[in-house]
Design a protein around this motif. Sequence first.
Motif, short mmCIF file in Angstrom:
data_model
loop_
_atom_site.label_atom_id
_atom_site.label_comp_id
_atom_site.label_asym_id
_atom_site.label_seq_id
_atom_site.Cartn_x
_atom_site.Cartn_y
_atom_site.Cartn_z
N ARG A 11 40.26 44.14 28.83
CA ARG A 11 40.11 45.21 29.81
C ARG A 11 39.29 44.74 31.01
N ARG A 12 38.22 44.00 30.73
CA ARG A 12 37.41 43.47 31.83
C ARG A 12 38.19 42.42 32.61
N ALA A 13 38.98 41.62 31.91
CA ALA A 13 39.79 40.61 32.59
C ALA A 13 40.80 41.27 33.53
N LYS A 14 41.39 42.37 33.10
CA LYS A 14 42.36 43.09 33.94
C LYS A 14 41.70 43.60 35.22
N ASP A 15 40.44 44.03 35.11
CA ASP A 15 39.73 44.51 36.29
C ASP A 15 39.55 43.40 37.32
N ARG A 16 39.45 42.13 36.84
CA ARG A 16 39.22 41.01 37.74
C ARG A 16 40.49 40.57 38.45
N LEU A 17 41.66 40.95 37.92
CA LEU A 17 42.91 40.49 38.52
C LEU A 17 43.03 40.87 39.99
N HIS A 18 42.45 42.02 40.36
CA HIS A 18 42.56 42.47 41.75
C HIS A 18 41.80 41.56 42.72
N HIS A 19 40.90 40.74 42.18
CA HIS A 19 40.16 39.82 43.04
C HIS A 19 40.97 38.56 43.35
N VAL A 20 42.02 38.31 42.57
CA VAL A 20 42.77 37.05 42.71
C VAL A 20 43.66 37.07 43.94
N HIS A 21 44.27 38.21 44.27
CA HIS A 21 45.13 38.26 45.45
C HIS A 21 44.36 38.69 46.70
N ALA A 22 43.09 38.98 46.55
CA ALA A 22 42.28 39.39 47.71
C ALA A 22 42.01 38.20 48.63
N ARG A 23 41.61 38.52 49.85
CA ARG A 23 41.22 37.50 50.84
C ARG A 23 42.28 36.40 50.95
N GLY A 25 43.66 34.72 48.61
CA GLY A 25 44.45 34.57 47.38
C GLY A 25 43.98 33.42 46.53
N ILE A 26 44.94 32.62 46.01
CA ILE A 26 44.55 31.53 45.12
C ILE A 26 43.84 30.41 45.88
N ARG A 27 43.86 30.46 47.21
CA ARG A 27 43.18 29.44 48.01
C ARG A 27 41.77 29.85 48.42
N GLN A 28 41.32 31.01 47.97
CA GLN A 28 40.01 31.50 48.40
C GLN A 28 38.88 30.64 47.87
N GLU A 29 37.82 30.56 48.65
CA GLU A 29 36.60 29.91 48.18
C GLU A 29 36.00 30.79 47.08
N GLY A 30 35.43 30.17 46.08
CA GLY A 30 34.81 30.96 45.02
C GLY A 30 35.82 31.60 44.08
N LEU A 31 36.99 30.96 43.90
CA LEU A 31 38.01 31.52 43.02
C LEU A 31 37.48 31.66 41.59
N LEU A 32 36.72 30.68 41.12
CA LEU A 32 36.17 30.75 39.76
C LEU A 32 35.31 31.99 39.58
N ARG A 33 34.49 32.27 40.56
CA ARG A 33 33.62 33.45 40.49
C ARG A 33 34.46 34.73 40.54
N ALA A 34 35.51 34.71 41.36
CA ALA A 34 36.36 35.89 41.48
C ALA A 34 37.07 36.21 40.17
N LEU A 35 37.42 35.19 39.41
CA LEU A 35 38.13 35.40 38.15
C LEU A 35 37.25 36.09 37.11
N GLY A 36 35.97 35.73 37.10
CA GLY A 36 35.07 36.32 36.10
C GLY A 36 35.22 35.64 34.75
N PRO A 37 34.22 35.72 33.89
CA PRO A 37 34.24 34.99 32.62
C PRO A 37 35.35 35.43 31.66
N GLU A 38 35.67 36.72 31.64
CA GLU A 38 36.69 37.19 30.68
C GLU A 38 38.08 36.67 31.05
N LEU A 39 38.43 36.77 32.32
CA LEU A 39 39.75 36.29 32.74
C LEU A 39 39.83 34.77 32.62
N ARG A 40 38.75 34.08 32.98
CA ARG A 40 38.73 32.62 32.80
C ARG A 40 38.94 32.26 31.33
N GLY A 41 38.29 33.00 30.44
CA GLY A 41 38.42 32.71 29.01
C GLY A 41 39.83 32.91 28.50
#
Length: 273
Positions: A11-23, A25-41
């Motif tokens: 559920r927390r990972a799903k909340d982070r998905l909206h940060h991936v297409h922001a700004r 997108g996948i080329r954004q600076e700080g992509l790792l931080r945008a993903l969050g620990p749950e989605l990264r895991g």
Amino acid sequence: MASAKETKVSRRAKDRLHHVHARAGIRQEGLLRALGPELRGIWGIAEDADPGRAREIVLLRLNRVLDRFADPLMPEIVWTAYNLGVDPVHGGAGMVGRIRTMVGRGRVPVSERTCTRRFYDFLGSVKNSLDGFQEDLTGEDFRLASRWIAENVRPERERSPREPVPSVMRMFLDGTVWGPADEAGAPVPARLGAHGDWLCVFTDERLLAEYRAVTGAGWGRIRHRTGREVVLAAAGRAAATGVLVNPRPTRGTGIHAALPLSPESVARLAVRR
């Protein structure tokens, strides 16, 4: 395709998905931080992963879900949203700006509103995928992803868009699906004119409820069974019958946005049981 139960992590990972297409997108600076620990895991991205490798994994995970869509416009819409294959001048405009530019340049024959709706259909499927098994990524996968990113090009479909990937097929066959049934409990076919007969099933009760609410489908009886049982039922009918997995409730998109198993695919799967 059958979705497992949602967990606190997913559920927390799903909340982070909206940060991936922001700004950017996948080329954004700080992509790792945008993903969050749950989605990264869930996606298998180490906390200290190289940003380039993290970008490749995100691309590959998204592409696994995109492969389930037969809609020919989806790759253009999805990768524009995530800033892949986009003119660098417009890449930093944010998802809304990128889609607006895409439509303004005539790259898709539909409106900005339709593109946005289809993108969020895709995003819903990505969210559902986080509840299930994540397929291992190979060296060849990473080689391709590295090239796609370096050359700023969209992944090419290496299989027919109407043939689901093997992992998706396994989950569908072994998982539970829901669909309309007659008084005897047999699946009820939908007759789609020139498209022939199809058994419509849903891998999540929420998708079924949404479909009924939007279309007003007057199904008197709903029954759950495995995907394999539905395939065998389709193969056993006198008329050639396919299986339509997760048809969309919006008029005109049903057979194109869903995952279709043609009568030929059904026949092959029935023999392999």
